[in-house]
Design a protein around this motif. Structure first.
Motif, mmCIF file in Angstrom:
data_model
loop_
_atom_site.group_PDB
_atom_site.id
_atom_site.type_symbol
_atom_site.label_atom_id
_atom_site.label_comp_id
_atom_site.label_asym_id
_atom_site.label_seq_id
_atom_site.Cartn_x
_atom_site.Cartn_y
_atom_site.Cartn_z
ATOM 1 N N GLN A 79 0.862 -1.167 0.000
ATOM 2 C CA GLN A 79 0.000 0.000 0.000
ATOM 3 C C GLN A 79 0.903 1.223 0.000
ATOM 4 N N THR A 88 -0.409 10.004 -7.519
ATOM 5 C CA THR A 88 -1.320 8.871 -7.696
ATOM 6 C C THR A 88 -1.329 8.438 -9.156
ATOM 7 N N CYS A 105 -11.054 0.102 -6.388
ATOM 8 C CA CYS A 105 -10.789 0.831 -5.141
ATOM 9 C C CYS A 105 -9.326 1.196 -4.929
ATOM 10 N N GLY A 106 -8.620 1.531 -6.001
ATOM 11 C CA GLY A 106 -7.226 1.931 -5.884
ATOM 12 C C GLY A 106 -6.233 0.788 -5.945
ATOM 13 N N TRP A 107 -6.724 -0.434 -6.221
ATOM 14 C CA TRP A 107 -5.844 -1.589 -6.324
ATOM 15 C C TRP A 107 -5.486 -1.826 -7.788
ATOM 16 N N GLN A 117 -1.773 -1.172 -3.737
ATOM 17 C CA GLN A 117 -2.834 -0.220 -3.414
ATOM 18 C C GLN A 117 -2.216 1.172 -3.522
ATOM 19 N N THR A 119 -2.908 4.579 -2.740
ATOM 20 C CA THR A 119 -3.892 5.154 -1.832
ATOM 21 C C THR A 119 -3.552 6.595 -1.470
ATOM 22 N N LEU A 123 -7.841 10.075 0.571
ATOM 23 C CA LEU A 123 -8.833 9.010 0.693
ATOM 24 C C LEU A 123 -8.848 8.465 2.119
ATOM 25 N N THR A 124 -7.679 8.212 2.671
ATOM 26 C CA THR A 124 -7.579 7.706 4.036
ATOM 27 C C THR A 124 -8.254 8.670 5.007
ATOM 28 N N MET A 142 -15.487 5.869 -3.573
ATOM 29 C CA MET A 142 -14.307 5.030 -3.805
ATOM 30 C C MET A 142 -14.695 3.666 -4.364
ATOM 31 N N ILE A 148 -7.929 6.018 -7.883
ATOM 32 C CA ILE A 148 -8.628 6.965 -7.021
ATOM 33 C C ILE A 148 -8.531 8.378 -7.597
#
Length: 162
Positions: A79, A88, A105-107, A117, A119, A123-124, A142, A148
């Protein structure tokens, strides 16, 4: 490597290629010692690259050219926290654009089957928003994404990006 613990990743003869890609793509990454097989083994011949020490975003790893018996799965992923949309986009494109594939989902997966991931920190923060409705909206946004989109996450959360 001086660490007592490192992640060992299994490759089918491509550990050096993968380690080199990671070192060129992710900050705080490098290729270290390369060990050649001292004799023939089930997945290779004497002199082939057997192991590669490398670091990915500060995490010590060992790439083992063990052959085709085992493959990577989503049960393990790196991640990578990104600071903005440009970072990103750059990392996503480096992985997907180099023979990888998108997921949800960003994967995404790199061309060796390893899951990543990508990320954004935004987002977090959004899914941990103290306002449960804002967190839910960001989370739902998401869930419909591959890469993302920070602006879309912030819009769903009810904020605007600078």
């Amino acid at each position: 490597m001086n660490s007592k613990n490192r992640i060992c990743l299994w490759y089918d003869g491509t550990a050096l290629e993968a380690a080199t890609f990671y070192a060129e793509t992710f900050p705080d990454s490098a290729v270290g010692a390369i060990t050649h097989a001292p004799g023939d083994y089930p997945a290779g011949k004497q002199g082939d690259v057997l192991t590669v020490e490398f670091t990915v975003a500060g995490i010590p790893c060992l790439g083992l050219n063990g052959g085709p018996a085992f493959t990577h799965s989503e049960a393990f992923s790196f991640q990578i926290a990104t600071d903005d949309q440009a970072e990103t986009d750059r990392l996503w494109e480096a992985i997907v654009g180099n023979g990888g594939q998108e997921s949800a989902c960003g994967w995404c997966k790199d061309r060796w089957g390893l899951s990543w991931q990508i990320t954004p920190r935004a987002l977090t923060a959004a899914i941990a928003d103290p306002d449960p409705a804002a967190a839910r909206r960001a989370f739902e946004a998401m869930m419909g994404m591959h890469k993302i989109d920070i602006a879309a996450i912030e819009a769903a959360r009810g904020r605007t990006t600078p």
